[in-house]
Design a protein around this motif. Structure first.
Motif, short mmCIF file in Angstrom:
data_model
loop_
_atom_site.label_atom_id
_atom_site.label_comp_id
_atom_site.label_asym_id
_atom_site.label_seq_id
_atom_site.Cartn_x
_atom_site.Cartn_y
_atom_site.Cartn_z
N UNK A 495 -7.81 3.84 -1.72
CA UNK A 495 -7.09 2.65 -0.77
C UNK A 495 -7.92 2.61 0.27
N UNK A 496 -8.92 2.98 0.74
CA UNK A 496 -9.87 2.62 1.66
C UNK A 496 -11.00 1.64 1.37
N UNK A 497 -10.88 1.03 0.00
CA UNK A 497 -11.73 -0.18 -0.32
C UNK A 497 -10.87 -1.17 -0.95
N UNK A 498 -9.78 -1.63 -0.41
CA UNK A 498 -8.99 -2.89 -0.79
C UNK A 498 -9.93 -4.10 -0.82
N UNK A 499 -9.85 -4.90 -1.91
CA UNK A 499 -10.63 -6.23 -1.83
C UNK A 499 -9.29 -7.27 -1.24
N UNK A 500 -8.24 -7.00 -1.74
CA UNK A 500 -6.95 -7.82 -1.39
C UNK A 500 -6.41 -7.04 -0.19
N UNK A 501 -6.57 -7.34 1.03
CA UNK A 501 -5.99 -6.52 2.33
C UNK A 501 -4.47 -6.25 2.18
N UNK A 502 -3.74 -7.30 1.32
CA UNK A 502 -2.17 -7.33 1.29
C UNK A 502 -1.73 -6.27 0.07
N UNK A 503 -2.46 -5.86 -1.00
CA UNK A 503 -2.22 -5.27 -1.89
C UNK A 503 -1.29 -4.02 -1.71
N UNK A 504 -1.30 -3.26 -2.67
CA UNK A 504 -0.44 -1.92 -2.85
C UNK A 504 -0.39 -1.12 -1.46
N UNK A 505 0.98 -0.76 -1.11
CA UNK A 505 1.03 0.37 -0.07
C UNK A 505 1.44 1.64 -0.80
N UNK A 506 0.56 2.70 -0.66
CA UNK A 506 0.71 3.87 -1.39
C UNK A 506 2.14 4.41 -1.11
N UNK A 507 2.31 4.46 0.14
CA UNK A 507 3.52 5.29 0.54
C UNK A 507 4.74 4.80 0.45
N UNK A 508 5.14 3.73 0.31
CA UNK A 508 6.55 3.18 -0.01
C UNK A 508 6.63 2.41 -1.12
N UNK A 509 5.73 2.43 -1.94
CA UNK A 509 5.98 1.55 -3.24
C UNK A 509 5.47 2.27 -4.67
N UNK A 510 4.59 3.02 -4.85
CA UNK A 510 4.20 3.31 -6.07
C UNK A 510 4.95 4.48 -6.59
N UNK A 511 5.31 5.11 -5.69
CA UNK A 511 6.26 6.19 -5.99
C UNK A 511 7.66 5.81 -6.61
N UNK A 512 7.97 4.65 -6.03
CA UNK A 512 9.25 3.97 -6.53
C UNK A 512 9.09 3.26 -7.76
N UNK A 513 8.02 2.80 -8.04
CA UNK A 513 7.97 2.07 -9.54
C UNK A 513 7.48 3.00 -10.51
N UNK A 514 6.73 4.01 -10.21
CA UNK A 514 6.43 5.06 -11.33
C UNK A 514 7.27 6.47 -11.05
N UNK A 515 8.19 6.68 -12.22
CA UNK A 515 8.80 7.64 -12.10
C UNK A 515 8.05 8.85 -12.70
N UNK A 516 8.55 10.17 -12.41
CA UNK A 516 7.67 11.24 -13.08
C UNK A 516 6.35 11.17 -13.01
#
Length: 530
Positions: A495-516
Protein backbone atom coordinates in the motif's frame (compact mmCIF):
# COMPACT_ATOMS: atom_id res chain seq x y z
CA UNK A 1 33.16 -24.94 7.79
CA UNK A 2 34.13 -28.28 9.26
CA UNK A 3 36.31 -30.31 6.87
CA UNK A 4 34.81 -33.53 8.26
CA UNK A 5 31.27 -32.39 7.42
CA UNK A 6 32.33 -31.22 3.98
CA UNK A 7 34.10 -34.52 3.25
CA UNK A 8 31.18 -36.61 4.53
CA UNK A 9 28.60 -34.70 2.51
CA UNK A 10 30.87 -34.69 -0.57
CA UNK A 11 30.88 -38.50 -0.57
CA UNK A 12 27.09 -38.54 -0.05
CA UNK A 13 26.64 -36.15 -3.00
CA UNK A 14 28.70 -38.32 -5.35
CA UNK A 15 26.67 -41.39 -4.39
CA UNK A 16 23.41 -39.49 -4.97
CA UNK A 17 24.54 -38.26 -8.39
CA UNK A 18 25.43 -41.83 -9.38
CA UNK A 19 21.96 -43.02 -8.34
CA UNK A 20 20.32 -40.19 -10.26
CA UNK A 21 22.39 -40.92 -13.38
CA UNK A 22 21.41 -44.59 -13.20
CA UNK A 23 17.75 -43.67 -12.79
CA UNK A 24 17.98 -41.38 -15.81
CA UNK A 25 19.53 -44.18 -17.91
CA UNK A 26 16.84 -46.62 -16.77
CA UNK A 27 14.08 -44.21 -17.76
CA UNK A 28 15.69 -43.65 -21.17
CA UNK A 29 15.58 -47.41 -21.74
CA UNK A 30 11.89 -47.44 -20.77
CA UNK A 31 11.20 -44.60 -23.20
CA UNK A 32 12.98 -46.48 -26.00
CA UNK A 33 10.85 -49.56 -25.29
CA UNK A 34 7.63 -47.58 -25.35
CA UNK A 35 8.68 -45.77 -28.54
CA UNK A 36 9.10 -49.16 -30.20
CA UNK A 37 5.62 -50.20 -28.98
CA UNK A 38 4.16 -46.95 -30.35
CA UNK A 39 5.85 -47.44 -33.74
CA UNK A 40 4.62 -51.06 -33.93
CA UNK A 41 1.04 -49.99 -33.25
CA UNK A 42 1.29 -47.19 -35.79
CA UNK A 43 2.74 -49.54 -38.39
CA UNK A 44 -0.01 -52.10 -37.79
CA UNK A 45 -2.72 -49.49 -38.32
CA UNK A 46 -1.16 -48.26 -41.56
CA UNK A 47 -0.47 -51.72 -43.04
CA UNK A 48 -3.47 -53.79 -42.08
CA UNK A 49 -7.20 -53.29 -42.49
CA UNK A 50 -8.84 -53.79 -39.16
CA UNK A 51 -12.45 -53.77 -38.07
CA UNK A 52 -13.67 -50.59 -36.30
CA UNK A 53 -13.43 -52.08 -32.82
CA UNK A 54 -9.87 -53.26 -33.39
CA UNK A 55 -8.87 -49.85 -34.77
CA UNK A 56 -10.42 -48.16 -31.74
CA UNK A 57 -8.50 -50.42 -29.36
CA UNK A 58 -5.25 -49.72 -31.20
CA UNK A 59 -5.83 -45.97 -31.07
CA UNK A 60 -6.48 -46.20 -27.35
CA UNK A 61 -3.30 -48.21 -26.89
CA UNK A 62 -1.32 -45.60 -28.84
CA UNK A 63 -2.78 -42.82 -26.68
CA UNK A 64 -1.87 -44.64 -23.46
CA UNK A 65 1.67 -45.33 -24.69
CA UNK A 66 2.05 -41.65 -25.66
CA UNK A 67 0.91 -40.55 -22.18
CA UNK A 68 3.40 -42.93 -20.57
CA UNK A 69 6.23 -41.57 -22.71
CA UNK A 70 5.30 -37.99 -21.74
CA UNK A 71 5.26 -39.01 -18.08
CA UNK A 72 8.78 -40.45 -18.37
CA UNK A 73 10.02 -37.33 -20.13
CA UNK A 74 8.70 -35.25 -17.22
CA UNK A 75 10.57 -37.56 -14.86
CA UNK A 76 13.75 -37.11 -16.91
CA UNK A 77 13.32 -33.34 -16.68
CA UNK A 78 13.03 -33.46 -12.88
CA UNK A 79 16.03 -35.78 -12.55
CA UNK A 80 18.06 -33.47 -14.78
CA UNK A 81 17.30 -30.58 -12.41
CA UNK A 82 18.15 -32.74 -9.41
CA UNK A 83 21.47 -33.68 -11.01
CA UNK A 84 22.42 -30.00 -11.05
CA UNK A 85 21.61 -29.61 -7.34
CA UNK A 86 20.05 -32.71 -5.69
CA UNK A 87 19.23 -31.05 -2.35
CA UNK A 88 19.90 -28.00 -0.21
CA UNK A 89 19.14 -29.16 3.32
CA UNK A 90 19.18 -32.07 5.70
CA UNK A 91 17.58 -32.87 9.01
CA UNK A 92 18.14 -36.00 11.06
CA UNK A 93 14.84 -36.88 12.72
CA UNK A 94 14.36 -39.32 15.58
CA UNK A 95 10.75 -40.42 15.60
CA UNK A 96 9.03 -40.67 18.97
CA UNK A 97 9.29 -44.16 20.48
CA UNK A 98 11.91 -45.14 17.87
CA UNK A 99 15.65 -45.75 18.10
CA UNK A 100 16.70 -45.18 14.49
CA UNK A 101 17.37 -41.69 13.20
CA UNK A 102 16.11 -40.95 9.67
CA UNK A 103 18.28 -38.77 7.45
CA UNK A 104 15.94 -36.44 5.56
CA UNK A 105 17.57 -34.74 2.58
CA UNK A 106 15.41 -31.95 1.13
CA UNK A 107 15.45 -30.73 -2.48
CA UNK A 108 13.27 -29.27 -5.23
CA UNK A 109 11.71 -32.64 -6.00
CA UNK A 110 11.43 -36.04 -4.40
CA UNK A 111 13.53 -38.99 -5.54
CA UNK A 112 12.72 -42.58 -4.66
CA UNK A 113 14.87 -45.62 -5.41
CA UNK A 114 13.61 -48.91 -6.83
CA UNK A 115 12.92 -50.20 -3.32
CA UNK A 116 10.58 -47.21 -2.75
CA UNK A 117 12.96 -45.70 -0.21
CA UNK A 118 12.83 -41.91 -0.33
CA UNK A 119 16.34 -40.59 -0.92
CA UNK A 120 15.33 -36.95 -1.43
CA UNK A 121 12.20 -35.33 -0.03
CA UNK A 122 10.33 -32.64 -1.94
CA UNK A 123 10.56 -29.30 -0.07
CA UNK A 124 6.76 -29.24 -0.01
CA UNK A 125 6.41 -32.62 1.69
CA UNK A 126 4.96 -32.53 5.24
CA UNK A 127 8.16 -33.83 6.85
CA UNK A 128 10.20 -31.13 5.05
CA UNK A 129 8.26 -28.40 6.87
CA UNK A 130 10.37 -29.09 9.98
CA UNK A 131 13.45 -27.81 8.13
CA UNK A 132 11.84 -24.37 8.06
CA UNK A 133 9.96 -24.48 11.34
CA UNK A 134 12.42 -25.92 13.86
CA UNK A 135 15.99 -25.95 15.03
CA UNK A 136 17.57 -28.78 17.02
CA UNK A 137 15.30 -30.35 19.61
CA UNK A 138 11.66 -31.37 19.84
CA UNK A 139 9.75 -31.04 16.57
CA UNK A 140 6.61 -32.27 14.81
CA UNK A 141 4.82 -32.21 11.49
CA UNK A 142 1.33 -32.90 10.17
CA UNK A 143 0.82 -36.07 8.17
CA UNK A 144 -2.20 -37.84 6.69
CA UNK A 145 -2.45 -39.99 9.81
CA UNK A 146 -2.10 -37.08 12.23
CA UNK A 147 0.64 -35.24 14.09
CA UNK A 148 4.06 -36.90 14.08
CA UNK A 149 6.36 -36.07 16.99
CA UNK A 150 10.06 -36.55 17.47
CA UNK A 151 13.40 -34.79 17.77
CA UNK A 152 15.68 -33.09 15.26
CA UNK A 153 19.17 -34.25 16.16
CA UNK A 154 21.01 -32.64 13.25
CA UNK A 155 20.35 -29.89 10.73
CA UNK A 156 22.54 -28.92 7.80
CA UNK A 157 22.42 -26.48 4.93
CA UNK A 158 24.16 -26.97 1.58
CA UNK A 159 25.05 -25.02 -1.50
CA UNK A 160 25.28 -27.31 -4.53
CA UNK A 161 25.56 -26.07 -8.09
CA UNK A 162 26.41 -28.06 -11.22
CA UNK A 163 27.05 -31.13 -9.03
CA UNK A 164 29.66 -29.23 -7.03
CA UNK A 165 29.38 -28.87 -3.24
CA UNK A 166 30.31 -25.30 -2.29
CA UNK A 167 29.54 -25.55 1.40
CA UNK A 168 27.95 -27.81 4.02
CA UNK A 169 27.17 -26.14 7.32
CA UNK A 170 25.54 -27.13 10.56
CA UNK A 171 22.54 -24.83 10.73
CA UNK A 172 21.44 -22.52 13.53
CA UNK A 173 18.55 -20.15 14.20
CA UNK A 174 20.16 -17.31 12.28
CA UNK A 175 21.40 -17.68 8.72
CA UNK A 176 25.16 -18.03 8.82
CA UNK A 177 27.07 -15.00 7.56
CA UNK A 178 29.02 -17.27 5.26
CA UNK A 179 25.81 -18.58 3.70
CA UNK A 180 24.39 -15.10 3.30
CA UNK A 181 27.53 -13.77 1.67
CA UNK A 182 27.66 -16.64 -0.80
CA UNK A 183 23.96 -16.25 -1.67
CA UNK A 184 24.31 -12.51 -2.20
CA UNK A 185 27.25 -13.06 -4.52
CA UNK A 186 24.98 -14.83 -7.05
CA UNK A 187 23.20 -12.90 -9.77
CA UNK A 188 19.83 -11.35 -9.12
CA UNK A 189 18.23 -13.65 -11.68
CA UNK A 190 19.58 -16.75 -9.93
CA UNK A 191 18.37 -15.54 -6.54
CA UNK A 192 14.84 -14.97 -7.79
CA UNK A 193 14.53 -18.45 -9.34
CA UNK A 194 13.76 -20.17 -6.05
CA UNK A 195 14.08 -19.31 -2.38
CA UNK A 196 13.33 -22.79 -1.07
CA UNK A 197 16.76 -23.16 0.53
CA UNK A 198 16.43 -19.96 2.57
CA UNK A 199 12.72 -19.75 3.43
CA UNK A 200 12.40 -18.63 7.04
CA UNK A 201 9.80 -19.71 9.57
CA UNK A 202 7.50 -16.72 9.04
CA UNK A 203 7.60 -17.14 5.27
CA UNK A 204 7.07 -20.89 5.50
CA UNK A 205 3.85 -20.41 7.46
CA UNK A 206 2.57 -18.12 4.68
CA UNK A 207 3.55 -20.57 1.94
CA UNK A 208 1.78 -23.48 3.68
CA UNK A 209 -1.27 -21.59 4.98
CA UNK A 210 -4.41 -23.51 3.98
CA UNK A 211 -6.83 -22.22 6.60
CA UNK A 212 -7.43 -18.81 5.05
CA UNK A 213 -10.06 -18.56 2.35
CA UNK A 214 -8.47 -15.25 1.40
CA UNK A 215 -4.86 -14.58 2.37
CA UNK A 216 -3.72 -10.95 2.18
CA UNK A 217 0.06 -10.44 2.00
CA UNK A 218 1.15 -6.84 2.60
CA UNK A 219 4.87 -6.48 2.01
CA UNK A 220 7.27 -3.61 1.49
CA UNK A 221 9.43 -3.59 -1.61
CA UNK A 222 12.11 -6.25 -1.32
CA UNK A 223 10.29 -8.25 1.35
CA UNK A 224 10.04 -11.27 -0.92
CA UNK A 225 6.23 -11.29 -1.19
CA UNK A 226 6.25 -12.19 -4.90
CA UNK A 227 8.64 -15.09 -4.36
CA UNK A 228 6.59 -16.26 -1.38
CA UNK A 229 3.39 -16.15 -3.47
CA UNK A 230 5.14 -18.15 -6.17
CA UNK A 231 6.22 -20.85 -3.74
CA UNK A 232 2.73 -20.85 -2.23
CA UNK A 233 1.34 -21.78 -5.66
CA UNK A 234 3.92 -24.54 -6.04
CA UNK A 235 3.13 -25.85 -2.55
CA UNK A 236 -0.64 -25.93 -3.13
CA UNK A 237 -0.20 -27.72 -6.46
CA UNK A 238 1.98 -30.32 -4.76
CA UNK A 239 -0.23 -30.72 -1.68
CA UNK A 240 -3.45 -31.07 -3.67
CA UNK A 241 -2.11 -33.01 -6.61
CA UNK A 242 -5.02 -34.82 -8.19
CA UNK A 243 -7.60 -32.22 -7.14
CA UNK A 244 -5.76 -29.02 -8.12
CA UNK A 245 -3.89 -28.43 -11.38
CA UNK A 246 -2.10 -25.44 -12.86
CA UNK A 247 -4.94 -24.75 -15.32
CA UNK A 248 -7.26 -24.24 -12.33
CA UNK A 249 -5.18 -21.35 -10.98
CA UNK A 250 -5.49 -17.80 -12.31
CA UNK A 251 -3.21 -14.82 -11.78
CA UNK A 252 -4.78 -11.37 -12.00
CA UNK A 253 -2.28 -8.54 -12.31
CA UNK A 254 -2.17 -5.05 -13.84
CA UNK A 255 0.66 -6.08 -16.16
CA UNK A 256 2.47 -9.18 -17.40
CA UNK A 257 5.60 -8.77 -15.25
CA UNK A 258 4.46 -10.80 -12.24
CA UNK A 259 2.66 -13.34 -14.41
CA UNK A 260 5.76 -13.81 -16.58
CA UNK A 261 7.87 -14.25 -13.45
CA UNK A 262 5.50 -16.92 -12.17
CA UNK A 263 5.37 -18.66 -15.55
CA UNK A 264 9.16 -18.72 -15.83
CA UNK A 265 9.85 -19.96 -12.32
CA UNK A 266 7.08 -22.52 -11.75
CA UNK A 267 8.74 -25.04 -14.09
CA UNK A 268 11.86 -24.71 -11.90
CA UNK A 269 9.68 -26.02 -9.07
CA UNK A 270 8.24 -28.85 -11.13
CA UNK A 271 4.91 -27.24 -12.03
CA UNK A 272 3.26 -26.07 -15.23
CA UNK A 273 2.69 -22.33 -15.82
CA UNK A 274 -0.69 -20.96 -14.72
CA UNK A 275 -3.29 -18.87 -16.55
CA UNK A 276 -2.92 -15.10 -16.39
CA UNK A 277 -5.18 -12.13 -17.10
CA UNK A 278 -5.65 -8.49 -16.16
CA UNK A 279 -8.65 -6.68 -14.71
CA UNK A 280 -9.04 -4.98 -18.09
CA UNK A 281 -9.20 -8.33 -19.90
CA UNK A 282 -11.80 -9.65 -17.48
CA UNK A 283 -13.96 -6.57 -18.05
CA UNK A 284 -13.66 -6.72 -21.85
CA UNK A 285 -14.73 -10.36 -21.87
CA UNK A 286 -17.77 -9.73 -19.66
CA UNK A 287 -19.13 -6.45 -21.02
CA UNK A 288 -21.25 -6.18 -24.18
CA UNK A 289 -19.03 -6.35 -27.26
CA UNK A 290 -20.54 -3.15 -28.64
CA UNK A 291 -19.40 -1.15 -25.62
CA UNK A 292 -15.99 0.45 -25.81
CA UNK A 293 -14.20 0.95 -22.50
CA UNK A 294 -11.34 3.07 -21.33
CA UNK A 295 -8.28 1.18 -20.05
CA UNK A 296 -6.73 1.47 -16.60
CA UNK A 297 -3.62 2.91 -18.26
CA UNK A 298 -5.68 5.68 -19.89
CA UNK A 299 -7.28 6.44 -16.54
CA UNK A 300 -3.92 6.70 -14.74
CA UNK A 301 -2.55 8.94 -17.50
CA UNK A 302 -5.48 11.34 -17.20
CA UNK A 303 -5.22 11.46 -13.38
CA UNK A 304 -1.56 12.47 -13.65
CA UNK A 305 -2.15 15.02 -16.42
CA UNK A 306 -5.38 16.49 -14.99
CA UNK A 307 -5.18 16.16 -11.18
CA UNK A 308 -7.89 18.79 -10.53
CA UNK A 309 -10.33 17.98 -13.33
CA UNK A 310 -13.90 16.73 -13.06
CA UNK A 311 -12.62 13.46 -14.48
CA UNK A 312 -10.20 13.00 -11.57
CA UNK A 313 -12.99 13.93 -9.15
CA UNK A 314 -15.13 11.11 -10.58
CA UNK A 315 -12.26 8.64 -10.26
CA UNK A 316 -11.73 9.64 -6.65
CA UNK A 317 -15.44 9.32 -5.85
CA UNK A 318 -15.87 5.90 -7.45
CA UNK A 319 -12.67 4.48 -5.94
CA UNK A 320 -13.88 4.88 -2.37
CA UNK A 321 -15.33 2.27 -0.08
CA UNK A 322 -18.25 4.66 0.53
CA UNK A 323 -19.15 4.49 -3.18
CA UNK A 324 -19.13 0.69 -3.16
CA UNK A 325 -21.22 0.61 0.02
CA UNK A 326 -23.75 3.03 -1.50
CA UNK A 327 -24.06 0.94 -4.68
CA UNK A 328 -24.42 -2.29 -2.73
CA UNK A 329 -27.10 -0.75 -0.51
CA UNK A 330 -28.94 0.72 -3.51
CA UNK A 331 -29.08 -2.62 -5.32
CA UNK A 332 -30.35 -4.34 -2.17
CA UNK A 333 -33.05 -1.71 -1.74
CA UNK A 334 -34.37 -1.73 -5.30
CA UNK A 335 -34.48 -5.51 -5.22
CA UNK A 336 -37.55 -5.40 -3.00
CA UNK A 337 -39.47 -3.21 -5.47
CA UNK A 338 -37.98 -3.85 -8.93
CA UNK A 339 -40.84 -6.16 -9.94
CA UNK A 340 -44.29 -4.59 -9.44
CA UNK A 341 -47.29 -6.21 -11.13
CA UNK A 342 -50.07 -3.64 -10.84
CA UNK A 343 -52.91 -6.06 -11.61
CA UNK A 344 -53.96 -9.65 -12.20
CA UNK A 345 -53.32 -10.87 -15.72
CA UNK A 346 -54.82 -13.43 -18.09
CA UNK A 347 -52.58 -15.60 -20.25
CA UNK A 348 -54.34 -18.09 -22.56
CA UNK A 349 -57.57 -17.39 -20.62
CA UNK A 350 -55.84 -18.47 -17.42
CA UNK A 351 -55.90 -16.12 -14.45
CA UNK A 352 -52.47 -15.35 -13.01
CA UNK A 353 -52.92 -13.25 -9.91
CA UNK A 354 -50.78 -10.33 -8.96
CA UNK A 355 -49.94 -11.98 -5.63
CA UNK A 356 -48.83 -15.15 -7.41
CA UNK A 357 -46.55 -13.19 -9.75
CA UNK A 358 -44.98 -11.28 -6.89
CA UNK A 359 -44.47 -14.21 -4.56
CA UNK A 360 -42.99 -16.46 -7.24
CA UNK A 361 -40.65 -13.75 -8.56
CA UNK A 362 -39.22 -12.97 -5.13
CA UNK A 363 -38.92 -16.63 -4.21
CA UNK A 364 -36.04 -16.69 -6.69
CA UNK A 365 -34.29 -13.79 -4.95
CA UNK A 366 -30.87 -15.46 -5.12
CA UNK A 367 -30.94 -15.37 -8.92
CA UNK A 368 -30.28 -12.39 -11.25
CA UNK A 369 -33.42 -10.54 -12.31
CA UNK A 370 -33.52 -11.98 -15.84
CA UNK A 371 -33.18 -15.52 -14.55
CA UNK A 372 -36.05 -14.89 -12.13
CA UNK A 373 -38.25 -13.86 -15.04
CA UNK A 374 -37.24 -17.05 -16.84
CA UNK A 375 -38.17 -19.20 -13.82
CA UNK A 376 -41.43 -17.31 -13.32
CA UNK A 377 -42.33 -17.86 -16.98
CA UNK A 378 -41.78 -21.59 -16.48
CA UNK A 379 -44.10 -21.53 -13.46
CA UNK A 380 -46.81 -19.69 -15.41
CA UNK A 381 -46.60 -22.13 -18.32
CA UNK A 382 -46.94 -25.02 -15.87
CA UNK A 383 -50.10 -23.41 -14.47
CA UNK A 384 -51.52 -22.98 -17.99
CA UNK A 385 -50.67 -26.56 -18.93
CA UNK A 386 -52.80 -27.87 -16.06
CA UNK A 387 -55.70 -25.50 -16.64
CA UNK A 388 -58.82 -26.15 -18.69
CA UNK A 389 -57.84 -23.34 -20.99
CA UNK A 390 -54.89 -25.39 -22.21
CA UNK A 391 -57.31 -27.77 -23.89
CA UNK A 392 -58.86 -25.15 -26.15
CA UNK A 393 -56.32 -22.34 -26.42
CA UNK A 394 -52.89 -22.11 -27.98
CA UNK A 395 -50.27 -22.04 -25.24
CA UNK A 396 -48.05 -18.98 -25.64
CA UNK A 397 -44.31 -19.26 -26.09
CA UNK A 398 -42.00 -18.73 -23.17
CA UNK A 399 -40.55 -15.70 -24.97
CA UNK A 400 -43.98 -14.05 -25.11
CA UNK A 401 -44.60 -14.69 -21.41
CA UNK A 402 -41.24 -13.15 -20.47
CA UNK A 403 -41.99 -10.15 -22.69
CA UNK A 404 -45.20 -9.58 -20.73
CA UNK A 405 -43.43 -9.99 -17.38
CA UNK A 406 -40.75 -7.46 -18.30
CA UNK A 407 -43.41 -4.75 -18.42
CA UNK A 408 -43.68 -5.02 -14.64
CA UNK A 409 -40.00 -4.19 -14.07
CA UNK A 410 -39.16 -0.72 -12.77
CA UNK A 411 -35.72 -0.95 -14.43
CA UNK A 412 -35.40 -2.60 -17.81
CA UNK A 413 -31.65 -3.22 -17.79
CA UNK A 414 -28.42 -2.88 -15.78
CA UNK A 415 -27.51 0.37 -17.47
CA UNK A 416 -30.64 2.15 -16.29
CA UNK A 417 -30.02 0.88 -12.74
CA UNK A 418 -26.49 2.27 -12.66
CA UNK A 419 -27.45 5.60 -14.24
CA UNK A 420 -30.32 6.08 -11.79
CA UNK A 421 -28.08 5.17 -8.85
CA UNK A 422 -25.43 7.69 -9.84
CA UNK A 423 -27.99 10.43 -10.38
CA UNK A 424 -29.29 9.85 -6.86
CA UNK A 425 -25.93 10.01 -5.06
CA UNK A 426 -24.49 12.79 -7.21
CA UNK A 427 -27.23 14.86 -8.89
CA UNK A 428 -24.80 17.66 -9.82
CA UNK A 429 -22.81 15.37 -12.12
CA UNK A 430 -24.02 13.23 -15.00
CA UNK A 431 -22.78 9.76 -15.79
CA UNK A 432 -20.35 10.05 -18.69
CA UNK A 433 -21.77 7.39 -21.02
CA UNK A 434 -21.47 9.23 -24.31
CA UNK A 435 -20.72 7.68 -27.71
CA UNK A 436 -21.08 4.16 -26.33
CA UNK A 437 -17.77 4.41 -24.45
CA UNK A 438 -17.41 3.90 -20.73
CA UNK A 439 -14.89 5.63 -18.48
CA UNK A 440 -12.76 3.12 -16.62
CA UNK A 441 -14.05 4.10 -13.18
CA UNK A 442 -17.56 3.09 -14.35
CA UNK A 443 -16.58 -0.31 -15.74
CA UNK A 444 -16.73 -2.34 -12.53
CA UNK A 445 -19.73 -0.57 -10.99
CA UNK A 446 -21.56 -1.33 -14.23
CA UNK A 447 -20.41 -4.98 -14.07
CA UNK A 448 -21.74 -5.09 -10.51
CA UNK A 449 -25.16 -4.03 -11.84
CA UNK A 450 -24.95 -6.49 -14.74
CA UNK A 451 -24.23 -9.28 -12.28
CA UNK A 452 -27.38 -8.31 -10.37
CA UNK A 453 -29.69 -7.86 -13.37
CA UNK A 454 -28.45 -10.09 -16.19
CA UNK A 455 -26.15 -12.45 -14.37
CA UNK A 456 -22.53 -13.13 -15.30
CA UNK A 457 -21.01 -16.53 -15.79
CA UNK A 458 -18.71 -17.20 -12.87
CA UNK A 459 -15.33 -18.92 -13.04
CA UNK A 460 -16.26 -22.11 -11.22
CA UNK A 461 -13.43 -24.06 -12.85
CA UNK A 462 -10.88 -21.80 -11.13
CA UNK A 463 -9.94 -23.10 -7.68
CA UNK A 464 -7.38 -20.48 -6.64
CA UNK A 465 -6.82 -16.86 -7.64
CA UNK A 466 -3.65 -14.84 -7.07
CA UNK A 467 -4.07 -11.06 -7.26
CA UNK A 468 -0.91 -8.97 -7.56
CA UNK A 469 -0.48 -5.23 -6.84
CA UNK A 470 -3.56 -5.19 -4.62
CA UNK A 471 -3.03 -1.52 -3.79
CA UNK A 472 -4.02 -0.43 -7.31
CA UNK A 473 -7.60 -1.71 -7.24
CA UNK A 474 -10.77 -0.16 -5.87
CA UNK A 475 -13.27 -1.78 -3.49
CA UNK A 476 -15.84 -2.17 -6.29
CA UNK A 477 -13.27 -4.06 -8.38
CA UNK A 478 -12.67 -6.46 -5.50
CA UNK A 479 -16.41 -6.85 -4.95
CA UNK A 480 -16.90 -7.89 -8.58
CA UNK A 481 -13.94 -10.28 -8.47
CA UNK A 482 -15.41 -11.84 -5.33
CA UNK A 483 -18.68 -12.47 -7.17
CA UNK A 484 -16.90 -13.96 -10.19
CA UNK A 485 -14.42 -16.15 -8.32
CA UNK A 486 -15.84 -18.10 -5.38
CA UNK A 487 -12.58 -19.95 -4.78
CA UNK A 488 -9.72 -19.32 -2.37
CA UNK A 489 -7.53 -16.29 -3.03
CA UNK A 490 -4.01 -15.05 -2.36
CA UNK A 491 -3.76 -11.27 -2.63
CA UNK A 492 -0.46 -9.42 -2.39
CA UNK A 493 0.93 -5.93 -2.77
CA UNK A 494 2.28 -2.86 -1.01
CA UNK A 495 0.00 0.00 0.00
CA UNK A 496 3.05 2.26 0.00
CA UNK A 497 3.28 2.01 -3.80
CA UNK A 498 -0.15 3.02 -5.08
CA UNK A 499 -0.36 4.09 -8.73
CA UNK A 500 -3.96 5.21 -8.32
CA UNK A 501 -3.89 7.42 -5.20
CA UNK A 502 -7.62 6.85 -4.69
CA UNK A 503 -7.61 3.05 -4.72
CA UNK A 504 -8.25 0.57 -1.94
CA UNK A 505 -8.05 1.66 1.67
CA UNK A 506 -7.03 -1.42 3.60
CA UNK A 507 -8.47 -0.55 6.98
CA UNK A 508 -12.11 0.07 6.18
CA UNK A 509 -12.89 -2.04 3.15
CA UNK A 510 -10.94 -5.14 2.28
CA UNK A 511 -11.97 -6.99 5.43
CA UNK A 512 -15.62 -6.16 4.66
CA UNK A 513 -15.44 -7.46 1.10
CA UNK A 514 -13.55 -10.65 1.90
CA UNK A 515 -14.91 -12.84 4.65
CA UNK A 516 -12.76 -15.55 6.25
CA UNK A 517 -9.62 -13.62 5.40
CA UNK A 518 -6.23 -13.59 7.09
CA UNK A 519 -3.77 -10.70 6.88
CA UNK A 520 0.00 -11.02 7.09
CA UNK A 521 2.52 -8.22 6.89
CA UNK A 522 6.15 -8.42 5.80
CA UNK A 523 7.84 -5.32 7.17
CA UNK A 524 11.48 -6.14 6.59
CA UNK A 525 13.45 -6.03 3.38
CA UNK A 526 15.13 -9.39 3.01
CA UNK A 527 18.25 -8.95 0.96
CA UNK A 528 18.53 -12.66 0.31
CA UNK A 529 15.24 -12.61 -1.58
CA UNK A 530 15.89 -9.56 -3.72
Amino acid sequence: MSSDIFHEEGIRLKEMIQRLEKEKDDIHLKIEGHNEDYDDLKHYLSEFTADPMEMYQNYRSMTNVSKTINFYFNQINKIQKLLEAPYFGRIDFLFEDDVDVEEVYIGKFSFTDQDNDILIYDWRAPISSMYYEYELGQASYDSKIGKIYGEITRKRQFKIKDQHLYYALESSINIHDEVLQKELSTTSDDRMKTIISTIQKEQNSIVRNESAHTLIIQGVAGSGKSAIALHRIAYLLYKHKGTLSSDQITIISPNKIFADFISNVLPELGEEPVHEQTFDEIAINLLPKSLKIETSYEQTKKIIEEPHSNYTYRVKLKSTFTFFRQLSKYVNEIDSTIFQPDQDIYIADTLITRNYLTSRFYSYHKLPVKQRLDELANDILDVIQTSKAAEIKRIPSKKDVIKKLRTFLIFKDAQSIYINFYNEINPTDTLNWHKNKLEYQDVFPYLYCIHYFDGIQTFESVKHVIIDEMQDYSPIQYAVINKLFHCKKTILGDFGQMINPFSLNLGDSISTIFTKMEFVELKKKLSILL
